[in-house]
Enzyme design. Sequence first.
Site, PDB file in Angstrom:
ATOM      1  NE  ARG A 168      -2.472   1.220   3.572  1.00 26.35           N
ATOM      2  CZ  ARG A 168      -3.183   1.075   4.691  1.00 26.35           C
ATOM      3  NH1 ARG A 168      -4.459   0.744   4.610  1.00 26.35           N
ATOM      4  NH2 ARG A 168      -2.633   1.255   5.869  1.00 26.35           N
ATOM      5  CE  LYS A 187      -2.059   5.014   6.975  1.00 21.41           C
ATOM      6  NZ  LYS A 187      -3.155   5.699   7.658  1.00 21.41           N
ATOM      7  CD  GLU A 212     -11.653   6.180   5.003  1.00 21.78           C
ATOM      8  OE1 GLU A 212     -11.080   5.116   5.300  1.00 21.78           O
ATOM      9  OE2 GLU A 212     -11.129   7.061   4.299  1.00 21.78           O
ATOM     10  CG  HIS A 269       8.531  21.719 -10.127  1.00 23.65           C
ATOM     11  ND1 HIS A 269       8.566  20.355 -10.290  1.00 23.65           N
ATOM     12  CD2 HIS A 269       8.723  22.261 -11.363  1.00 23.65           C
ATOM     13  CE1 HIS A 269       8.775  20.071 -11.560  1.00 23.65           C
ATOM     14  NE2 HIS A 269       8.861  21.203 -12.236  1.00 23.65           N
TER      15      HIS A 269
HETATM   16  N1  PMP Z   1      -9.203   4.789   7.078  1.00 30.86           N
HETATM   17  C1  PMP Z   1      -8.330   5.774   7.366  1.00 30.86           C
HETATM   18  C2  PMP Z   1      -8.627   7.154   6.903  1.00 30.86           C
HETATM   19  C3  PMP Z   1      -7.162   5.491   8.086  1.00 30.86           C
HETATM   20  O1  PMP Z   1      -6.289   6.460   8.352  1.00 30.86           O
HETATM   21  C4  PMP Z   1      -6.937   4.175   8.532  1.00 30.86           C
HETATM   22  C5  PMP Z   1      -5.744   3.854   9.367  1.00 30.86           C
HETATM   23  N2  PMP Z   1      -4.564   3.983   8.686  1.00 30.86           N
HETATM   24  C6  PMP Z   1      -7.874   3.176   8.216  1.00 30.86           C
HETATM   25  C7  PMP Z   1      -8.994   3.528   7.474  1.00 30.86           C
HETATM   26  C8  PMP Z   1      -7.659   1.755   8.625  1.00 30.86           C
HETATM   27  O2  PMP Z   1      -6.648   1.199   7.812  1.00 30.86           O
HETATM   28  P1  PMP Z   1      -5.669   0.071   8.358  1.00 30.86           P
HETATM   29  O3  PMP Z   1      -6.512  -1.081   8.773  1.00 30.86           O
HETATM   30  O4  PMP Z   1      -4.796  -0.231   7.206  1.00 30.86           O
HETATM   31  O5  PMP Z   1      -4.926   0.658   9.507  1.00 30.86           O
END
Ligand code: PMP
Length: 312
Positions: A73, A172, A205, A124
């Site tokens: 990821r 992320k 989420e 940039h």
């Molecule tokens: N959504 C967001 C916005 C997050 O920051 C996270 C945590 N990193 C998650 C979902 C959960 O992802 P993970 O299970 O990979 O930690």
Amino acid sequence: MSSVPVNVSSIDDEAAADPRGANLKVWLNGSIVPQDQALISVFDHGLLYGDGCFEGIRLYNGRILKLMSHLDRMYSSAEKIRLKPSYSKEQVAAAIRETIKANNLNDAYIRLIFTRGVGTLGLHPFRCPDPGTIIIVDAIKLYPQELYDQGMRVIVAERPRIPIECLDPAIKSLNYLNNILAKIEAIDADVLEAIMLNTEGEVSECTGDNIFVVTGGRILTPPVSSGILHGITRQFVIDEIGPSCGYEIVEQTLMLEDLYQADEIFLTGTAAEIIGVTEIGDKVIGDGTVGTVTKHLMDEFSKRVKKDAPED
Ligand code: PMP
């Protein structure tokens, strides 16, 4: 249930580390240095523009959970922002292990960061020749056990999740202000997490966790097209934890009404693991306790990560 003060030493994924004074050893661009010497330039675009990406990873009993999924990821986030990492996945994996060893921790939270690197004050990105790489390994503090036992209160943020076409939540990135502003809404409401809807009004989420509902014996979670981070814990629950408990989990668009009518709701995240939600704003979910399906999944998760489960 009683309200949980927000100034407890709780975590969400983005506040998982437990700063322990000046003792930590940080991996910074190829060297392990004491934390007070782990410094980056004010001209790093990671700082100037939030230009970079990161991962939160867990170490359980000396084993890193889903390291390859996190690295995949991370490198996918980097590719989406056209950042060419300075080190290969194998080198980063070795550096993470080296940093764990240097800090002598058995259970920890690992933060991996790529910054765009030092450039000029202009936007940039390609005038930053050396992307930065940072690895922090720190002790982890969990949400209070009470929240796992009794469930969590959350709110629905008024601020929507940033649309995929503006900044895909699947990246992320170091720019978490969309989440932080929703988190402030949660803090103002005296809770620790907020559910975010997308601009179409679909459930996406939470600020640092993915969301699932249990309804009429089915377990549902919003699809990636609703604008979410592809949570590693979410995928672990869909592919492994759910099926080994005998549950099939289906990706389905969810509206707020689906949440209010759910029998159970739970969140997943690297730091939070699996945690039940029993109240959304002034609405009680199900019978107001952590449901049996959620508990079953929580138990299975614990068994897999906290005992002698092999590293994958
Ligand atoms: N959504 C967001 C916005 C997050 O920051 C996270 C945590 N990193 C998650 C979902 C959960 O992802 P993970 O299970 O990979 O930690």
